[in-house]
Write a protein that holds these residues in place. Structure first.
Motif, PDB file in Angstrom:
ATOM      1  N   ILE A   1       0.839  -1.210   0.000  1.00  0.00           N
ATOM      2  CA  ILE A   1       0.000   0.000   0.000  1.00  0.00           C
ATOM      3  C   ILE A   1       0.869   1.253   0.000  1.00  0.00           C
ATOM      4  CG2 ILE A   1      -1.631   1.345   1.395  1.00  0.00           C
ATOM      5  CD1 ILE A   1      -2.856  -1.425   2.207  1.00  0.00           C
ATOM      6  N   VAL A   2       1.925   1.264   0.798  1.00  0.00           N
ATOM      7  CA  VAL A   2       2.839   2.411   0.826  1.00  0.00           C
ATOM      8  C   VAL A   2       3.463   2.608  -0.558  1.00  0.00           C
ATOM      9  CG1 VAL A   2       5.007   3.290   1.780  1.00  0.00           C
ATOM     10  CG2 VAL A   2       3.285   2.293   3.296  1.00  0.00           C
ATOM     11  N   GLY A   3       3.842   1.514  -1.207  1.00  0.00           N
ATOM     12  CA  GLY A   3       4.388   1.615  -2.555  1.00  0.00           C
ATOM     13  C   GLY A   3       3.402   2.236  -3.527  1.00  0.00           C
ATOM     14  N   GLN A   4       2.146   1.835  -3.437  1.00  0.00           N
ATOM     15  CA  GLN A   4       1.120   2.417  -4.300  1.00  0.00           C
ATOM     16  C   GLN A   4       0.956   3.911  -4.029  1.00  0.00           C
ATOM     17  OE1 GLN A   4      -2.638   0.226  -4.482  1.00  0.00           O
ATOM     18  NE2 GLN A   4      -1.543  -1.585  -3.774  1.00  0.00           N
ATOM     19  N   MET A   5       0.965   4.265  -2.752  1.00  0.00           N
ATOM     20  CA  MET A   5       0.836   5.679  -2.388  1.00  0.00           C
ATOM     21  C   MET A   5       1.988   6.493  -2.957  1.00  0.00           C
ATOM     22  SD  MET A   5      -0.412   5.221   1.560  1.00  0.00           S
ATOM     23  CE  MET A   5      -0.496   6.961   1.938  1.00  0.00           C
TER      24      MET A   5
ATOM     25  N   ILE B   1      -6.231   9.078  -9.211  1.00  0.00           N
ATOM     26  CA  ILE B   1      -5.806   8.182  -8.131  1.00  0.00           C
ATOM     27  C   ILE B   1      -6.940   7.216  -7.806  1.00  0.00           C
ATOM     28  CG2 ILE B   1      -5.201   8.064  -5.671  1.00  0.00           C
ATOM     29  CD1 ILE B   1      -3.749  10.743  -6.045  1.00  0.00           C
ATOM     30  N   GLY B   2      -6.606   5.943  -7.725  1.00  0.00           N
ATOM     31  CA  GLY B   2      -7.600   4.918  -7.424  1.00  0.00           C
ATOM     32  C   GLY B   2      -7.785   4.640  -5.942  1.00  0.00           C
ATOM     33  N   MET B   3      -6.906   5.163  -5.114  1.00  0.00           N
ATOM     34  CA  MET B   3      -6.990   4.943  -3.665  1.00  0.00           C
ATOM     35  C   MET B   3      -7.877   6.047  -3.075  1.00  0.00           C
ATOM     36  SD  MET B   3      -2.999   4.052  -2.908  1.00  0.00           S
ATOM     37  CE  MET B   3      -3.220   3.070  -1.428  1.00  0.00           C
ATOM     38  N   CYS B   4      -9.073   5.675  -2.652  1.00  0.00           N
ATOM     39  CA  CYS B   4     -10.084   6.665  -2.251  1.00  0.00           C
ATOM     40  C   CYS B   4      -9.622   7.588  -1.131  1.00  0.00           C
ATOM     41  CB  CYS B   4     -11.371   5.960  -1.839  1.00  0.00           C
ATOM     42  SG  CYS B   4     -12.161   5.086  -3.197  1.00  0.00           S
ATOM     43  N   GLU B   5      -9.001   7.033  -0.102  1.00  0.00           N
ATOM     44  CA  GLU B   5      -8.596   7.853   1.047  1.00  0.00           C
ATOM     45  C   GLU B   5      -7.526   8.859   0.655  1.00  0.00           C
ATOM     46  OE1 GLU B   5      -6.808   7.252   5.529  1.00  0.00           O
ATOM     47  OE2 GLU B   5      -7.938   5.609   4.630  1.00  0.00           O
ATOM     48  N   LEU B   6      -6.520   8.417  -0.085  1.00  0.00           N
ATOM     49  CA  LEU B   6      -5.461   9.322  -0.540  1.00  0.00           C
ATOM     50  C   LEU B   6      -6.039  10.371  -1.479  1.00  0.00           C
ATOM     51  CD1 LEU B   6      -2.480  10.145  -0.694  1.00  0.00           C
ATOM     52  CD2 LEU B   6      -2.207   8.451  -2.529  1.00  0.00           C
ATOM     53  N   LYS B   7      -6.885   9.942  -2.390  1.00  0.00           N
ATOM     54  CA  LYS B   7      -7.518  10.870  -3.335  1.00  0.00           C
ATOM     55  C   LYS B   7      -8.305  11.946  -2.587  1.00  0.00           C
ATOM     56  CE  LYS B   7     -10.618  10.729  -7.327  1.00  0.00           C
ATOM     57  NZ  LYS B   7     -11.308   9.792  -8.228  1.00  0.00           N
TER      58      LYS B   7
END
Length: 86
Positions: A49-53, A73-79
């Motif tokens: 997950i960190v790598g994706q971020m 960005i596909g990661m909802c929280e980061l987006k």
């Protein structure tokens, strides 16, 4: 809004990509050991997950249109976190 990424933006994005690559290599190595997976599976998922971020953040840093890069960005929280400032 389009902008020209600065040399610093591009260097920062490249360093984020390098850090991500190092995490991926480490994760792949650790994931090749079943004992490690069985004991530390959740930690290995966190590494992924960190790598994706890092990859998403690098893409935003180097983007001419950072708002568009955040939307991709596909990661909802980061987006959601980044959309507030984009």
């Amino acid at each position: 809004m389009d902008r020209m990424p600065t040399e610093l933006d591009l260097l920062l994005a490249a360093e984020l990509d390098h850090a991500r690559d190092m995490l991926v290599m480490m994760g792949d190595e650790l994931a090749s050991d079943f004992a490690v997976i069985s004991r530390h599976g959740l930690c290995l998922q966190a590494v992924d997950i960190v790598g994706q971020m890092l990859g998403h953040i690098a893409a935003v840093v180097r983007a001419a249109d950072q708002g568009e890069a955040v939307e991709a960005i596909g990661m909802c929280e980061l987006k959601a976190k980044l959309a507030k400032a984009a």
